[in-house]
Structures are given as structure tokens and as C-alpha cells.
Motif scaffolding. Structure first.
Motif, short mmCIF file in Angstrom:
data_model
loop_
_atom_site.label_atom_id
_atom_site.label_comp_id
_atom_site.label_asym_id
_atom_site.label_seq_id
_atom_site.Cartn_x
_atom_site.Cartn_y
_atom_site.Cartn_z
N TYR A 255 0.81 -1.21 0.00
CA TYR A 255 0.00 0.00 0.00
C TYR A 255 0.86 1.27 0.00
O TYR A 255 0.61 2.20 -0.76
N ASP A 256 1.83 1.32 0.90
CA ASP A 256 2.64 2.53 1.08
C ASP A 256 4.07 2.37 0.56
O ASP A 256 4.92 3.22 0.82
N GLU A 257 4.32 1.29 -0.14
CA GLU A 257 5.66 1.09 -0.68
C GLU A 257 5.96 2.14 -1.74
O GLU A 257 5.18 2.32 -2.69
N PRO A 258 7.08 2.85 -1.60
CA PRO A 258 7.41 3.89 -2.59
C PRO A 258 7.55 3.31 -4.00
O PRO A 258 8.07 2.21 -4.17
N LEU A 259 7.08 4.06 -4.97
CA LEU A 259 7.22 3.67 -6.37
C LEU A 259 8.03 4.72 -7.10
O LEU A 259 7.90 5.92 -6.82
N MET A 260 8.85 4.29 -8.04
CA MET A 260 9.62 5.24 -8.85
C MET A 260 8.74 5.93 -9.89
O MET A 260 8.92 7.08 -10.22
N ASP A 261 7.76 5.17 -10.40
CA ASP A 261 6.89 5.74 -11.42
C ASP A 261 5.69 4.84 -11.63
O ASP A 261 5.68 3.69 -11.16
N TYR A 262 4.71 5.35 -12.32
CA TYR A 262 3.55 4.57 -12.72
C TYR A 262 3.61 4.42 -14.24
O TYR A 262 3.24 5.33 -14.97
N LEU A 263 4.13 3.28 -14.67
CA LEU A 263 4.27 3.01 -16.10
C LEU A 263 3.63 1.68 -16.44
O LEU A 263 3.86 0.68 -15.75
N LYS A 264 2.84 1.68 -17.48
CA LYS A 264 2.22 0.43 -17.92
C LYS A 264 3.28 -0.50 -18.49
O LYS A 264 4.09 -0.10 -19.33
N LYS A 265 3.26 -1.76 -18.02
CA LYS A 265 4.20 -2.77 -18.52
C LYS A 265 3.46 -4.09 -18.66
O LYS A 265 2.49 -4.36 -17.93
N PRO A 266 3.93 -4.97 -19.55
CA PRO A 266 3.30 -6.29 -19.68
C PRO A 266 3.53 -7.13 -18.43
O PRO A 266 4.53 -6.96 -17.72
N LEU A 267 2.60 -8.02 -18.16
CA LEU A 267 2.69 -8.87 -16.96
C LEU A 267 3.42 -10.17 -17.24
O LEU A 267 3.62 -10.98 -16.30
N ASP A 268 3.83 -10.39 -18.47
CA ASP A 268 4.50 -11.64 -18.83
C ASP A 268 5.72 -11.88 -17.96
O ASP A 268 6.59 -11.01 -17.81
N GLY A 269 5.77 -13.06 -17.38
CA GLY A 269 6.93 -13.46 -16.58
C GLY A 269 6.89 -13.01 -15.14
O GLY A 269 7.77 -13.37 -14.36
N LEU A 270 5.90 -12.20 -14.77
CA LEU A 270 5.81 -11.73 -13.39
C LEU A 270 4.98 -12.69 -12.55
O LEU A 270 4.00 -13.27 -13.02
N ARG A 271 5.37 -12.83 -11.29
CA ARG A 271 4.67 -13.75 -10.39
C ARG A 271 4.42 -13.07 -9.04
O ARG A 271 5.09 -12.10 -8.68
#
Length: 752
Positions: A255-271
Motif C-alpha cells: 500500500y505505502d511502498e514507494p514507487l519510482m513511477d507509474y508506467l504500464k508494462k506487460p505482466l508476462d513473466g511476473l509472479r
């Protein structure tokens, strides 16, 4: 015995029996029997001696009619009554003619005074009817005699004079965080605080729409990125919670984890959580994009002021370096680039990129990529304009890069050019503040009078100096009159009650949260500014020296002296009247031709002065003067520091800028080098009025998409765009036709 007379405009003057005698004599001379001197004096003496000590013009005329009817000269009475009726009709004729033009939707300077308003609709007609009947009331009952005479004789223009009786203010920079976190009440029912980006976007629109109905100027959001950023994170958390319900897992640690950016990326290979996080980011970016699309669409379709006008809206952004703030900026820019509806360029909101070193200007800056995107969007869509926070007068020592509310110490501007920052009565900020009212001096007429009073076949240094000395004396007098007129209007405005501005004086104006509904706004109104504007510096200089400041260093030196003197006197007025006075480089729209038309009628066509249908916008180099962008910038730059009530610099580009965003960056570089405050770029943009197709061809006559020949050239009229030049007044149309380019397509020479 009559001693004083109340005139039709409310003024009280001494009784003059000669006026009675002149009227009766005129009636007698139009009869067969002619003049009767004895009866003439007899009636005049009887009225003067038997009348009340103070009578109105109408009461005196009634008495004259009565005495004539009682006399043996009924023929004179008939002529007097007929003449009196004719005068009454004549007084009403001007209003009648104006009303008929509105009724018959005539395309003239009355119905096209403001290109952002459609005077042809029923609501637009009602607005113009109200406007044209209110202005004479202001002249007759609310202005001092010296201000009224200055307006009547074309020395002074009081902006938004039709709104004068309402006590409304000009504009405000919305503290949108107040609206989004607290909600607001602006009528029947309340808007709740926002919890997601879609709601925040809608509330931003509604607050500007509601405030537009309470004010006579524009609405702006000073830190669009900072204000909306928290709702990106809330929407992101909402997406994570939806995944929790779907997957039966907890993602609270994200919820509060810092993010570098909000960029759309494919979900392929993510778990696992990595996949969940990216999925939530993708969904959030999609929602933010739709929210920004909706915001732009709403600002181009939501009407205010009785359905007559889309909200005159502006948004400032560029300096929020958080992932959420960057997401807001990226998606508002991408939505702007795509266009609205059928791909048309959005007219509103006027978008303003706040450029700052260490934040978004240099390649190593966090938001440099968004600055590049902003230049790309400008090259296609005219917006965003560029506000230079690095200008010496736009900096604030309290600004800190690590301050989460650093936007409080950043200047923001209103679309056309209105700037509010310095403050003698509170914090130095743009937020929650705006212009109270402003008026513009016709410095061209002052210069013409000096030219005619100091005549000479040879324009020697001695002749020039005499004209200049006389000009400064005249200017000083007009500055005094204008400052007093603005002060008088302020005294009138401050008597308004808080309840007259249910949103502005509850949630927007600085200090208004301490007011009760039945309090007057007197205690907070002085946070705003009073602007003293000017128009036609170029023509003024031609009248005094023979050349404008773009073509003569001598004229430029005098131009700087003139505006510098205005700045000096404005500082004096701040001390004398205890207000935030400022010098405004007036955005000349309806006024561009109004001053000129009257001056040409009085003085004739003077080459370089009154021979066109408009005076040049404020301190700009004339639009018809061919020069490089660099030269134009060097001439206009020094005026920005002096005109802290607002200014703008823009250049014209020839051809399609879409494929050359670097030229936009070059313009911003010039602004940076020359300490300029605010600027923009104009270029070709054609629009098919039937299907919305747009391109940048120099001479598009037929739409390649639908075959229509109903083509309009999208253009910036002052600081804002107008979707059709059909709504431009004659002065601005003449100026548009005279515009020359400063940067030729594919060339960098014009920057030298």
C-alpha cells in the motif's frame, strides 16, 4: 428658488437659467410667430423663482411645459413637447441599435467582445442585454466624475465594467486541496471529499465551474500535479484491494511502498506480489488517463454563467517529482496530445508548465522526460505554455526541494497572463489569491496629443524631448486617476457579504475560512491585486519618436522608461492607498480595436499609430514587424520584471511544429537566458468545422477526411485559444491577418 439641479446621470450641478431660455427660444424659432422675448424671460423667471431649491431635469422640463400651456403660445408648447420627445428617443436609440444587433445575431464588436463567449445563444443574448444596460448605469452612478470623463474620452478602459455592480472579483488560484479533502457547498447540497482519482477530477471541474459563476474573470489551479497526486495512490491501493478479494491474498505491505513511477508494462513473466503490483499500476494508469480525459472534456463542455460560456480555466503543473505527481502530468499531457472528441485540440484548460532548474529543465532533472513530452504536446496542441520559475522575480527563498508543499512558494499564473505573487498583507504566494479588478490606460492617445501639441516638420531631439516631457505629465495624471478609480471600486467591492460568494469566500480565497455568511469580505479582499494596465506601447513610441521599440534602440530605451515609471508610481500607490497595486501588460482582445477606432475618428489615420484596426498588445513588438525570435525576445524581456501583474511572450512558427518539438525547447531556453517570466508558441493548426479533422498545412481549403470546405485556423487570440475565428472581433481579426512568423520551418537562424 432653484439653486441646484439633479442631472439624469445623478450628478448635482448649479442651476443655470440660460439652459431654460435656450430650450424655449429654440421651440419659438420653429413656430410661425417666432421669438417672444418678453414671454421668454417671464416664463424663465417664474420657474426659477417658484421652483424648489433642488429639482431634477425632468421636473424643470415639466414646469416649462406647464407654463407654456398656460400662456398664449400653445404653438410653442407643442414644439417644446415634440422636441423633448425627440431627445428622449435619441437617448434610447443607441441602446436600441445595440439590442437589435444582439437580437439579429449581427457579427460585430459588441457581440464579439469576448471570443470565449457565444453571444448568439439565448443565454448569450441575455448576457449581452444585461451587459450593455449595466455599463451606462456604472458610468452614471458608480464612477467618479474624473473617471467617467477619462472613460468617455477614451483615455481609460475599466475591464468587466458590466460586472461592477455585482461587487465580484476578477480571478482566483484555487487551493484545490481544500475542496478535495473537505468537499464543498456551493448551492443546494454538498459535494463529499474525494477518495479516488475520478472523483478528484470531477470535483476540480465543478469547483472551477461554480467559482466562474461568482467571478467575472478566470479560474486557475496553481498546482494541479500536487493536488491530484494523493488520489493516484488511493486509486492504486483500491486496485490492490480488488486483487486481494480476487486472489485471497494480502497486499497491505504494498500500500505505502514507494514507487519510482507509474508506467504500464506487460505482466508476462511476473509472479506473486510483483505481478499484483504491476497489475495494480497498469489499472491505475488507465484510470488516471481516463480521469484526465474526462477533466479536459468537461472543461470544454461544462458551461457557466447561465450557459453562455465554458469555464475560463487554467492549470499549472510541472514540479511534483513524486511517482504519483508524474503520473498526473504524463496522462494530462498524453490526453491533451490525443485531443478531444474527434481529435480536436482542446481549448481549455489553458495548461501551464512550471519550468524549474533542478526539477524539470536539465537532462539530469527528475522530470526532464516530462518536460520533453510537454514540448512535444505544445508543438501539436499549443499548450502547455511555459512559466519560468527561475526568473529572478519568480523565485522565493522559502522554496525547498524536499518540502512536500513547496508549491506554496511557486508562482502560478492565469491563462491570459494574470500573475499574483507579491503580497503586502499576507504570505507571498499565488494560492487562494487573485486579481480584484484592473483598468487599462490608452497611452497611445496621450502620445498622439503630445505629437499634435508639439508640432514640427523635423523630428529633432529637442522636439522629441518636449513631446516626451509632456507625455510623462499626461501619463502621471492618468495614473493618478486610474489608481483612484481602482481604489473606489475596491471600496465598493469590499462591502459585499460573504454569502454572496458561497464557494469563493468559503473555500477558495485566502483567509475566507474565518468569515461568517453575514460578514463583509473587507477583512480578506486586500490579499488580491489591483492592476493598472497599458496597451499600444509600440504605437505610443512611434507617435513620440517616429519608431517603435522593435526597430529603434532609442525607442526601446524610452519604452523601458515609460513602463518603469508606471512601476514606480504603482509602488507609490501601494503605500498611499494600502493595496497590492501592480502593472499589467494588458491582454488586448475587445480593447485592441476599441481604443483605436475612437482615436482614428478623432485624429485621423496616422502612419504607424492609428492606420491599423488595432493597437499592439501591451509591450509587444508589433505583430507585423518581421524580426527573429531572438530579437523579439530581447526587446520584450526587460518588461516582464516591470509588469508583475501579468505578461506573456510568444513567437510565431511557420509550418508544422509537430515534428520539431526542439524548437519549443529553444524558445524556453531563450526565456531562461533572458529572465522572461511566461511565454508560448503559436503555429499553424487547421480544423475542419464539420468533422474536427486537424492538420498544419499552410493553406488548407478542403478537408481530406470529409471533403468539407468549412475550414478554420485555430489560433491564440491573447493567451488562450479560440476554436473558431468567427467569434473574433474586427480588431483581433485585423491583427491575425498581419501576424508574421519569427521562426521559419526547419530553421534555427531566427534564434540568432
Amino acid at each position: 428658488m432653484i439653486q441646484t439641479v439633479v442631472k439624469r446621470d445623478g450628478r448635482i450641478v448649479g442651476f443655470n437659467e440660460q439652459k431654460i431660455m435656450a430650450a424655449i427660444r429654440k421651440a419659438m424659432l420653429h413656430t410661425d410667430k417666432g421669438e417672444d422675448e418678453r414671454l421668454l424671460y417671464q416664463i424663465t423667471d417664474r420657474i426659477a423663482q417658484r421652483g424648489e431649491s433642488q429639482m431634477t431635469v425632468e421636473e424643470i422640463q415639466d414646469a416649462v411645459e406647464l407654463e407654456l400651456m398656460k400662456s398664449s403660445r400653445k404653438d410653442v408648447a407643442q414644439k417644446y413637447i415634440a422636441y423633448r420627445h425627440q431627445r428622449s428617443v435619441a437617448r434610447k436609440a443607441k441602446t436600441r441599435d445595440v439590442f437589435l444587433d444582439i437580437v439579429n445575431i449581427k457579427n460585430n464588436d459588441v457581440t464579439r467582445e469576448n471570443a470565449n463567449m457565444n453571444a448568439d445563444t439565448p443565454a448569450g443574448m441575455m448576457m449581452k442585454f444585461a451587459s450593455e444596460t449595466t455599463k451606462p448605469f456604472v458610468d452614471d452612478y458608480l464612477l467618479s466624475e474624473e473617471a467617467r470623463e477619462a472613460v468617455e474620452h477614451n483615455y481609460l478602459h475599466i475591464h468587466d465594467k458590466d460586472y461592477y455592480p455585482t461587487k465580484s472579483l476578477t480571478c482566483v488560484q484555487h487551493p484545490l486541496d481544500n475542496i478535495l479533502t473537505c468537499g464543498f457547498i456551493a448551492g443546494h447540497g454538498a459535494s463529499r471529499p474525494a477518495k479516488r482519482i475520478e472523483t478528484a477530477s470531477v470535483l476540480a471541474c465543478i469547483s472551477m465551474e461554480c467559482a466562474q459563476n461568482e467571478m467575472h474573470g478566470g479560474q486557475a489551479i496553481p498546482a494541479f500535479d500536487f493536488y491530484l497526486a494523493p488520489y493516484v495512490r488511493l486509486s492504486y491501493i483500491e486496485e490492490l484491494k480488488a486483487l486481494e478479494d480476487l486472489n485471497g491474498e494480502s497486499y497491505k505491505d504494498l500500500y505505502d511502498e514507494p514507487l519510482m513511477d507509474y508506467l504500464k508494462k506487460p505482466l508476462d513473466g511476473l509472479r506473486g506480489k510483483e505481478r499484483a503490483q504491476q497489475h495494480a499500476i497498469n489499472k491505475t494508469v488507465g484510470r488516471v488517463h481516463q480521469a484526465m480525459e474526462a477533466f479536459i472534456h468537461n472543461m470544454n463542455t461544462i458551461h457557466s454563467r447561465g450557459g453562455n460560456q465554458v469555464v475560463f480555466s487554467s492549470i499549472n503543473y510541472g514540479t511534483d517529482t513524486s511517482a504519483e505527481g508524474r503520473c498526473i502530468m504524463r496522462e494530462i499531457l498524453l490526453s491533451t496530445y490525443e485531443g478531444v472528441g474527434g481529435g480536436e485540440t482542446a481549448i481549455f484548460p489553458i495548461q501551464i508548465w512550471k519550468k524549474k532548474r533542478g526539477v524539470n529543465y536539465l537532462p539530469e532533472d527528475r522530470n526532464f522526460d516530462l518536460y520533453q513530452l510537454a514540448c512535444k504536446v505544445t508543438a501539436r496542441r499549443f499548450f502547455p505554455n511555459f512559466l519560468n520559475l527561475d526568473a529572478s522575480y519568480n523565485q522565493d527563498s522559502d522554496w525547498r526541494a524536499d518540502d512536500p508543499k513547496r508549491y506554496i512558494h511557486e508562482v502560478a499564473t492565469m491563462g491570459c497572463r494574470t500573475r499574483v505573487f507579491e503580497n503586502r498583507f499576507g504570505p507571498r504566494t499565488s494560492i487562494g489569491r487573485g486579481n480584484i479588478s484592473f483598468s487599462t490606460i490608452n497611452i497611445v492617445k496621450l502620445a498622439i496629443e503630445c505629437m499634435l501639441e508639439v508640432k514640427s516638420e523635423k523630428l529633432s531631439d529637442e522636439v522629441k524631448q518636449k513631446r516626451i516631457d509632456l507625455f510623462f505629465a499626461k501619463l502621471d495624471n492618468m495614473l493618478e486617476i486610474t489608481a483612484k478609480q481602482l481604489h473606489d471600486r475596491f471600496l465598493f467591492q469590499k462591502t459585499a457579504f460573504t454569502k454572496q460568494f458561497p464557494l469563493l469566500m468559503r473555500s477558495l480565497w485566502i483567509g475566507a475560512d474565518k468569515l461568517s455568511p453575514n460578514d463583509t469580505i473587507e477583512s480578506v479582499i486586500n490579499q488580491g491585486t489591483l492592476g493598472i494596465g497599458f496597451i499600444g506601447l509600440a504605437e505610443c513610441l512611434v507617435a513620440l519618436t517616429g519608431k517603435h521599440h522593435g526597430e529603434s534602440e532609442e525607442s526601446q530605451e524610452l519604452g523601458l522608461k515609460i513602463v518603469g515609471y508606471m512601476r514606480q508610481r504603482v509602488n507609490d500607490f501601494c503605500e498611499h492607498y494600502h493595496h497590492n497595486y501592480s502593472v499589467l501588460a494588458t491582454p488586448a482582445e475587445g480593447l485592441s480595436g476599441k481604443f483605436t477606432k475612437k482615436d482614428r475618428k478623432k485624429f485621423g489615420s496616422i502612419p504607424g499609430v492609428t492606420d491599423r484596426d488595432y493597437y499592439t498588445n501591451s509591450n509587444h513588438v508589433p505583430v507585423y514587424y518581421k524580426c527573429s525570435a531572438r530579437h523579439k525576445a530581447e526587446v520584450e524581456a526587460p518588461y516582464h520584471e516591470m509588469t508583475r501583474g501579468g505578461h506573456i511572450f510568444y513567437v510565431e512558427i511557420d509550418g508544422d511544429a509537430t515534428h520539431n518539438p526542439q524548437v519549443i525547447m529553444s524558445v524556453v531556453d531563450m526565456m531562461d537566458q533572458l529572465d522572461m517570466g511566461y511565454g508560448s508558441v503559436n503555429h499553424n493548426r487547421n480544423r475542419c468545422m464539420d468533422c474536427g479533422y486537424e492538420n498544419a498545412d499552410d493553406h488548407l481549403e478542403k478537408c481530406p477526411k470529409c471533403g468539407s470546405t468549412n475550414i478554420d485556423k485555430l489560433q491564440r487570440i491573447t493567451g488562450y485559444l479560440v476554436g473558431t475565428t468567427d467569434r473574433w472581433n474586427s480588431g483581433k481579426l485585423a491583427e491575425l491577418n498581419d501576424r508574421v512568423t519569427h521562426i521559419d520551418h526547419g530553421s534555427q537562424d531566427m534564434f540568432k
